[in-house]
Motif scaffolding. Sequence first.
Motif, short mmCIF file in Angstrom:
data_model
loop_
_atom_site.label_atom_id
_atom_site.label_comp_id
_atom_site.label_asym_id
_atom_site.label_seq_id
_atom_site.Cartn_x
_atom_site.Cartn_y
_atom_site.Cartn_z
N VAL A 57 0.87 -1.17 0.00
CA VAL A 57 0.00 0.00 0.00
C VAL A 57 0.91 1.22 0.00
O VAL A 57 1.82 1.32 0.83
N TYR A 58 0.68 2.11 -0.92
CA TYR A 58 1.50 3.31 -1.06
C TYR A 58 0.72 4.51 -0.52
O TYR A 58 -0.44 4.72 -0.88
N TYR A 59 1.39 5.27 0.33
CA TYR A 59 0.79 6.42 0.97
C TYR A 59 1.55 7.69 0.61
O TYR A 59 2.78 7.67 0.47
N CYS A 60 0.84 8.80 0.51
CA CYS A 60 1.52 10.08 0.49
C CYS A 60 1.24 10.80 1.81
O CYS A 60 0.22 10.53 2.48
N ALA A 61 2.15 11.65 2.18
CA ALA A 61 2.03 12.43 3.41
C ALA A 61 2.61 13.80 3.17
O ALA A 61 3.48 13.98 2.31
N ALA A 62 2.14 14.76 3.93
CA ALA A 62 2.59 16.14 3.75
C ALA A 62 2.96 16.76 5.09
O ALA A 62 2.33 16.48 6.12
N ASP A 63 3.98 17.58 5.05
CA ASP A 63 4.40 18.32 6.23
C ASP A 63 5.15 19.56 5.76
O ASP A 63 5.83 19.52 4.75
N PRO A 64 5.05 20.66 6.51
CA PRO A 64 5.80 21.86 6.11
C PRO A 64 7.32 21.65 6.11
O PRO A 64 8.04 22.38 5.42
N ILE A 65 7.79 20.65 6.86
CA ILE A 65 9.22 20.41 7.00
C ILE A 65 9.62 19.10 6.33
O ILE A 65 9.12 18.03 6.68
N LEU A 66 10.50 19.17 5.35
CA LEU A 66 10.93 17.98 4.61
C LEU A 66 11.51 16.93 5.53
O LEU A 66 11.22 15.73 5.39
N HIS A 67 12.33 17.35 6.49
CA HIS A 67 13.00 16.39 7.37
C HIS A 67 12.00 15.54 8.14
O HIS A 67 12.26 14.36 8.40
N THR A 68 10.89 16.10 8.48
CA THR A 68 9.85 15.34 9.19
C THR A 68 9.41 14.14 8.37
O THR A 68 9.18 13.05 8.90
N LEU A 69 9.30 14.32 7.08
CA LEU A 69 8.92 13.22 6.19
C LEU A 69 10.04 12.20 6.05
O LEU A 69 9.81 10.99 6.11
N VAL A 70 11.25 12.68 5.90
CA VAL A 70 12.40 11.80 5.65
C VAL A 70 12.61 10.84 6.82
O VAL A 70 12.97 9.68 6.62
N VAL A 71 12.40 11.29 8.03
CA VAL A 71 12.66 10.45 9.21
C VAL A 71 11.39 9.93 9.85
O VAL A 71 11.43 9.35 10.95
N ALA A 72 10.27 10.06 9.17
CA ALA A 72 8.99 9.68 9.76
C ALA A 72 8.94 8.21 10.17
O ALA A 72 8.26 7.84 11.13
N THR A 73 9.64 7.36 9.44
CA THR A 73 9.57 5.92 9.76
C THR A 73 10.72 5.46 10.64
O THR A 73 10.78 4.29 11.01
N THR A 74 11.63 6.36 10.98
CA THR A 74 12.76 5.99 11.82
C THR A 74 12.79 6.73 13.14
O THR A 74 13.51 6.32 14.06
N HIS A 75 12.07 7.82 13.25
CA HIS A 75 12.03 8.61 14.49
C HIS A 75 10.59 8.68 14.96
O HIS A 75 9.73 9.28 14.32
N LYS A 76 10.32 8.08 16.10
CA LYS A 76 8.95 7.97 16.57
C LYS A 76 8.30 9.32 16.85
O LYS A 76 7.06 9.42 16.85
N ASP A 77 9.08 10.34 17.11
CA ASP A 77 8.52 11.66 17.41
C ASP A 77 8.32 12.51 16.16
O ASP A 77 7.90 13.66 16.25
N SER A 78 8.64 11.96 14.99
CA SER A 78 8.49 12.69 13.75
C SER A 78 7.21 12.25 13.07
O SER A 78 7.15 11.15 12.50
N ASN A 79 6.20 13.06 13.11
CA ASN A 79 4.88 12.70 12.60
C ASN A 79 4.40 13.71 11.58
O ASN A 79 4.04 14.84 11.92
#
Length: 129
Positions: A93-115
């Motif tokens: 399943v492929y998802y898209c996600a959006a955030d004002p900060i690119l880094h939040t997306l890049v680490v979303a699956t490795t940093h639990k506090d990055s949502n």
Amino acid sequence: QVQLVESGGGVVQAGGSLRLSCAASGRTFSTYAVGWFRQAPGKEREFVGAIIKSGSSTYYADSMKDLFTISRDNAKNAVYLQMDSLKPDDTAVYYCAADPILHTLVVATTHKDSNPEVWGHGTLVTVSS
């Protein structure tokens, strides 16, 4: 707030291509970086890649950069994921996600506090052998 809807998933044979779309509602779409993620059956969600607000730069997971291409059209409030040379292991399943900060997306699956602020509901891609 932006809302996201993915489309373009389906069944494709190994070696084939698909183009996924992430359509956004809301007039502030151009103020968001957008990322693509995928989750295969029985596996954790993983980061595929992301594109900055202007669309002039992209960032990919190392294992994805040669196969997937992300682009965006802010005039159409859309981001795309071009997938080529697909393999059965790309089934997910492929998802898209959006955030004002690119880094939040890049680490979303490795940093639990990055949502990321917004997630779509996903579109299923099945690659048959």
